[in-house]
Design an enzyme around this catalytic site. Structure first.
Site, PDB file in Angstrom:
ATOM      1  NE  ARG A  97      -3.122   0.741  -0.720  1.00 40.76           N
ATOM      2  CZ  ARG A  97      -3.440   0.902  -1.981  1.00 40.76           C
ATOM      3  NH1 ARG A  97      -3.102   2.019  -2.635  1.00 40.76           N
ATOM      4  NH2 ARG A  97      -4.075  -0.051  -2.650  1.00 40.76           N
TER       5      ARG A  97
ATOM      6  CE  LYS B 232      -1.573  28.150  -4.620  1.00 43.30           C
ATOM      7  NZ  LYS B 232      -2.541  28.739  -5.568  1.00 43.30           N
TER       8      LYS B 232
ATOM      9  CE  LYS C  76       2.406  34.443  -3.663  1.00 39.98           C
ATOM     10  NZ  LYS C  76       2.219  34.334  -5.128  1.00 39.98           N
TER      11      LYS C  76
ATOM     12  CD  GLU D 189       8.443  34.579 -10.181  1.00 38.99           C
ATOM     13  OE1 GLU D 189       7.538  34.545 -11.048  1.00 38.99           O
ATOM     14  OE2 GLU D 189       8.876  33.555  -9.601  1.00 38.99           O
TER      15      GLU D 189
ATOM     16  CG  ASP E 121      -1.227  36.457  -9.661  1.00 42.64           C
ATOM     17  OD1 ASP E 121      -1.261  35.261 -10.005  1.00 42.64           O
ATOM     18  OD2 ASP E 121      -1.861  36.899  -8.685  1.00 42.64           O
TER      19      ASP E 121
END
Length: 355
Positions: free
Chosen positions: A146, A179, A211, A242, A271
């Site tokens: 599993r 994410k 950001k 960035e 964005d």
């Protein structure tokens, strides 16, 4: 941004058909190894991370499963010395990923187990294809089953969607984001590489990404850029930088700052400049205008409203990169099983239309 995608909508090669799959069941061109694989032998290596313990993640997953007693069903039903062969069976078409990681799981459970594969990470597998087998102590195989499948199914789902997105995005490169599932950052990003994508930053340590919240706290985009440049110079650090922009005015402000100051800036994120339309299409005119304003002075990255349906149109605007959180945060696992009685498994699969 939209995320969940059915694999039935992903187009795979013509040879990846049920009939050709059946012909591959004999494990042609297979290679056999003891469970465990060196980094050098991996088809596609995992990203390099300074603190991530991949083996520790495997141990944690096994310990979570075993609890304080171990596999009571195995202990009750399987003789300790029994040996068997178990076959990996693809129940969907897709890109296989996690083969190297599965070998690490078998190695951790029982180093005497042997594995054999007719495919490698990054290859297509077809519904109904037996693409690998593991043989040795039955108890060990069932205990590892599993955990190995959980890793492989998640990674294969990510790789399958990444491959479809990367092909559609060309000539732009497809990136994932941060994410990812908690604790599985490296595993998820490894799957993106296997699928033909590229990695965005691994974490908070390897790239400066300014950001919207940083910009708000710093008092504006120029102030934020200035603070970053001063920090990197003071700490004698060299890394990619960035900055996120949300309007053409912000793009122009960034370009004005860069024209007047020595800066470490390497990439501008554009964005939510892809505008969804009522008919399901997208308007990329704002994104295209931003790319033209930047005019190759910096790398560009489109973010927001990226789906398998929209990514091709976005890729034609001239952006360098397209980032999609859906690659990892909305992954649909690829259906894979590990069966000892493979004929019965195929019979049941045909009955339920899963093989």
């Amino acid at each position: 941004m939209s995320g969940i995608l059915s694999f039935s909508s992903i187009v795979l090669p013509d040879w990846c058909s049920t009939s050709s799959c059946r012909r591959g069941v004999r494990m042609a061109a297979a290679h056999t190894t003891h469970a465990g694989l060196s980094l050098e032998a991996m088809a596609i290596k995992p990203p390099s991370h300074p603190t991530y313990d991949l083996k520790g993640i495997i141990k944690l997953a096994l310990a979570e499963d075993a609890g304080n007693r171990g596999d009571v069903t195995c202990m009750a039903t399987i003789p300790v010395d029994m040996e068997v062969e178990a076959y990996f069976l693809a129940k969907e078409d897709g890109i296989i990923a996690g083969i190297a990681l599965a070998e690490m799981v078998f190695q951790e459970v029982d180093p005497s187990l042997k594995v054999e594969w007719s495919r490698k990470d990054g290859d297509y597998v077809c519904k109904g294809l037996q693409f690998g087998k593991v043989y040795g102590r039955a108890h060990s195989i069932v205990v590892a089953e599993r955990i190995a499948l959980n890793f492989m199914q998640r990674m294969s789902g990510i790789a399958t969607l990444t491959k479809a997105m990367a092909d559609a995005a060309y000539p732009a490169y497809i990136l994932e984001t941060r994410k990812t599932a908690p604790g599985l950052r490296l595993v998820d990003k490894w799957a993106v590489l296997i699928g033909g994508g590229r990695n965005h930053r691994l974490g908070l340590f390897d790239m400066v990404l300014i950001k919207d919240n940083h910009i708000s706290i710093a008092g504006g985009i120029s102030n934020a850029l200035r603070s970053v440049d001063q920090y990197l110079e003071r700490e004698n650090l060299q890394m990619e930088v960035e900055v996120e922009t949300r309007t053409l005015a912000e793009v122009k402000e960034v370009l004005q700052y860069a024209s007047q100051m020595k800066t470490s800036l390497t990439r501008i994120m554009l964005d939510n400049m892809v505008i969804p339309l009522p008919n399901g299409d997208v308007d990329v005119s704002m994104l295209k205008e931003a790319v033209e304003l930047i005019n190759g002075k910096f790398e560009t990255e489109a973010s927001g409203n990226v789906t398998l349906k929209t990514v091709h149109k976005i890729g034609q605007t001239g952006v360098t990169y397209i980032s999609s959180g859906a690659l990892t945060h909305s992954v649909t696992a690829l259906d894979i099983s590990l069966k000892i009685d493979t004929e019965l498994a195929l019979e049941v699969g045909r009955r339920t239309k899963r093989a």
